[in-house]
Design a protein around this motif. Sequence first.
Motif, PDB file in Angstrom:
ATOM      1  N   LYS A  18       0.639  -1.502  -0.026  1.00  0.00           N
ATOM      2  CA  LYS A  18       0.054   0.155   0.002  1.00  0.00           C
ATOM      3  C   LYS A  18       0.724   1.384   0.300  1.00  0.00           C
ATOM      4  O   LYS A  18       0.345   2.119  -0.775  1.00  0.00           O
ATOM      5  N   VAL A  19       1.821   1.140   1.208  1.00  0.00           N
ATOM      6  CA  VAL A  19       2.814   2.086   0.815  1.00  0.00           C
ATOM      7  C   VAL A  19       3.896   2.560  -0.383  1.00  0.00           C
ATOM      8  O   VAL A  19       3.542   3.604  -1.116  1.00  0.00           O
ATOM      9  N   LEU A  20       3.965   1.504  -0.995  1.00  0.00           N
ATOM     10  CA  LEU A  20       4.747   1.562  -2.418  1.00  0.00           C
ATOM     11  C   LEU A  20       4.114   2.450  -3.660  1.00  0.00           C
ATOM     12  O   LEU A  20       4.280   3.186  -4.226  1.00  0.00           O
ATOM     13  N   SER A  24       4.284   5.133  -5.516  1.00  0.00           N
ATOM     14  CA  SER A  24       4.785   5.331  -6.762  1.00  0.00           C
ATOM     15  C   SER A  24       3.480   6.936  -7.406  1.00  0.00           C
ATOM     16  O   SER A  24       4.440   7.172  -8.790  1.00  0.00           O
ATOM     17  N   ARG A  25       2.501   6.357  -6.723  1.00  0.00           N
ATOM     18  CA  ARG A  25       0.958   6.804  -7.788  1.00  0.00           C
ATOM     19  C   ARG A  25       1.944   8.518  -7.489  1.00  0.00           C
ATOM     20  O   ARG A  25       1.511   9.725  -8.210  1.00  0.00           O
ATOM     21  N   ALA A  30       3.521  13.822 -10.689  1.00  0.00           N
ATOM     22  CA  ALA A  30       4.178  15.241 -10.328  1.00  0.00           C
ATOM     23  C   ALA A  30       5.055  15.794 -11.264  1.00  0.00           C
ATOM     24  O   ALA A  30       5.908  15.205 -11.875  1.00  0.00           O
ATOM     25  N   LEU A  31       4.807  17.516 -11.846  1.00  0.00           N
ATOM     26  CA  LEU A  31       5.532  18.320 -11.907  1.00  0.00           C
ATOM     27  C   LEU A  31       7.142  18.557 -11.967  1.00  0.00           C
ATOM     28  O   LEU A  31       7.855  18.509 -12.193  1.00  0.00           O
ATOM     29  N   ASP A  32       6.465  18.950 -10.341  1.00  0.00           N
ATOM     30  CA  ASP A  32       7.624  19.237  -9.698  1.00  0.00           C
ATOM     31  C   ASP A  32       8.376  17.953  -8.344  1.00  0.00           C
ATOM     32  O   ASP A  32       7.415  18.239  -7.761  1.00  0.00           O
ATOM     33  N   ARG A  34       9.832  18.362  -5.915  1.00  0.00           N
ATOM     34  CA  ARG A  34      10.124  19.184  -4.823  1.00  0.00           C
ATOM     35  C   ARG A  34       9.064  19.426  -4.221  1.00  0.00           C
ATOM     36  O   ARG A  34       8.970  19.394  -2.621  1.00  0.00           O
ATOM     37  N   GLU A  35       8.092  19.215  -4.324  1.00  0.00           N
ATOM     38  CA  GLU A  35       6.584  19.694  -4.356  1.00  0.00           C
ATOM     39  C   GLU A  35       6.168  18.089  -4.320  1.00  0.00           C
ATOM     40  O   GLU A  35       5.176  18.326  -2.275  1.00  0.00           O
ATOM     41  N   VAL A  36       6.370  17.062  -4.055  1.00  0.00           N
ATOM     42  CA  VAL A  36       5.598  16.146  -3.470  1.00  0.00           C
ATOM     43  C   VAL A  36       6.357  15.245  -2.695  1.00  0.00           C
ATOM     44  O   VAL A  36       5.506  14.192  -2.252  1.00  0.00           O
ATOM     45  N   TYR A  37       7.878  15.171  -2.475  1.00  0.00           N
ATOM     46  CA  TYR A  37       8.453  14.785  -1.284  1.00  0.00           C
ATOM     47  C   TYR A  37       7.685  15.011  -0.024  1.00  0.00           C
ATOM     48  O   TYR A  37       8.256  14.210   0.618  1.00  0.00           O
ATOM     49  N   PRO A  38       7.587  16.250   0.531  1.00  0.00           N
ATOM     50  CA  PRO A  38       6.878  16.319   1.970  1.00  0.00           C
ATOM     51  C   PRO A  38       5.723  15.405   1.348  1.00  0.00           C
ATOM     52  O   PRO A  38       5.617  14.809   2.493  1.00  0.00           O
ATOM     53  N   GLN A  39       5.026  15.249   0.837  1.00  0.00           N
ATOM     54  CA  GLN A  39       4.152  14.042   0.661  1.00  0.00           C
ATOM     55  C   GLN A  39       4.162  11.917   0.883  1.00  0.00           C
ATOM     56  O   GLN A  39       3.354  12.081   1.675  1.00  0.00           O
ATOM     57  N   ILE A  40       5.645  11.910   0.712  1.00  0.00           N
ATOM     58  CA  ILE A  40       6.190  11.110   0.575  1.00  0.00           C
ATOM     59  C   ILE A  40       5.816  10.755   2.092  1.00  0.00           C
ATOM     60  O   ILE A  40       5.815   9.530   2.655  1.00  0.00           O
ATOM     61  N   LEU A  41       6.763  11.717   2.870  1.00  0.00           N
ATOM     62  CA  LEU A  41       7.060  11.559   4.590  1.00  0.00           C
ATOM     63  C   LEU A  41       5.954  11.304   4.937  1.00  0.00           C
ATOM     64  O   LEU A  41       5.716  10.629   6.181  1.00  0.00           O
TER      65      LEU A  41
END
Length: 289
Positions: A18-20, A24-25, A30-32, A34-41
């Motif tokens: 589920k996490v992976l 991956s989604r 993501a266009l950038d 850097r904008e989604v790294y906080p979402q991964i955390l």
Amino acid sequence: MNSAFKRDEEVREILKLKVLYRISRILGGALDLREVYPQILAVFAQQMGMRRGGLLLLNAESNDWEMGGSQGLSPEEMKRRKEYFGSGVISRILEKGHATVIVDGGENLWVHDGKSRGVPKRAGVQFLCAPVKAQGTIAAILGADHLFEDPVPITEDLNLLGEVCTLIGDAITLRRAVAAENRLLLEENWSFRKELENLGRTLPKVRKRVSLTEILEERITRMISEMKVDPRSNGCLYDEVLNVVERTLLKSSLEKTKHVQLKTARFLGINRNTLRRKIKELGICGQGK
């Protein structure tokens, strides 16, 4: 007992999937990055119960490490974390190239390389780190305080952290490849600019002369139509085109006036100081007069 253990393993594997899948989604849309790294955390925090985590990114231009995102860390804690990693932990992770456990209050490191003995107990673990590799080099370091709980061995946390790092590394590599391909195509197409200009100059006088505006519009339109567009990539085509045009214009004008900057500035209709600044910014070599 065995059936209960097996059920726990199955639940853990489903949770990992589920996490992976979610990460991956996030990366795929993501266009950038850097904008989604906080979402991964945030996924780690929501799904795995992680309390503190962060991502350090290597700035390829300055070779400095920058905070790309954090979870559960105040600005002051983020500053301390960055300074702590800069004190030697990063260099040791870069040297080993493997996921690492920071233990004993940060005094020691345990490297997950298949050779180290004595897997650390969770009680003594301060932080977990894993390198993000893109095109064979380490581009970032992902860290978390924990992902699983006892009695799951800490190696399971490192394995999941490593799989997420692989996803991030693949996303970075893909975007670099698309950007490089577009830059190459831009450079190849722009080499025809002078040919088109010469064609406009050599057309018979009885025919309408092709203006510079028409030449540029035709060339850029054809160039854009040949480019590949990756919706996940946040390119910088606009800046690259302007940079190439400006650089070509200044170099050609300087050559025309034999690098006499006063004549060049008057020819272009700009201030001499502006010309000097642009020459410096664009790194144009020549004998200025």
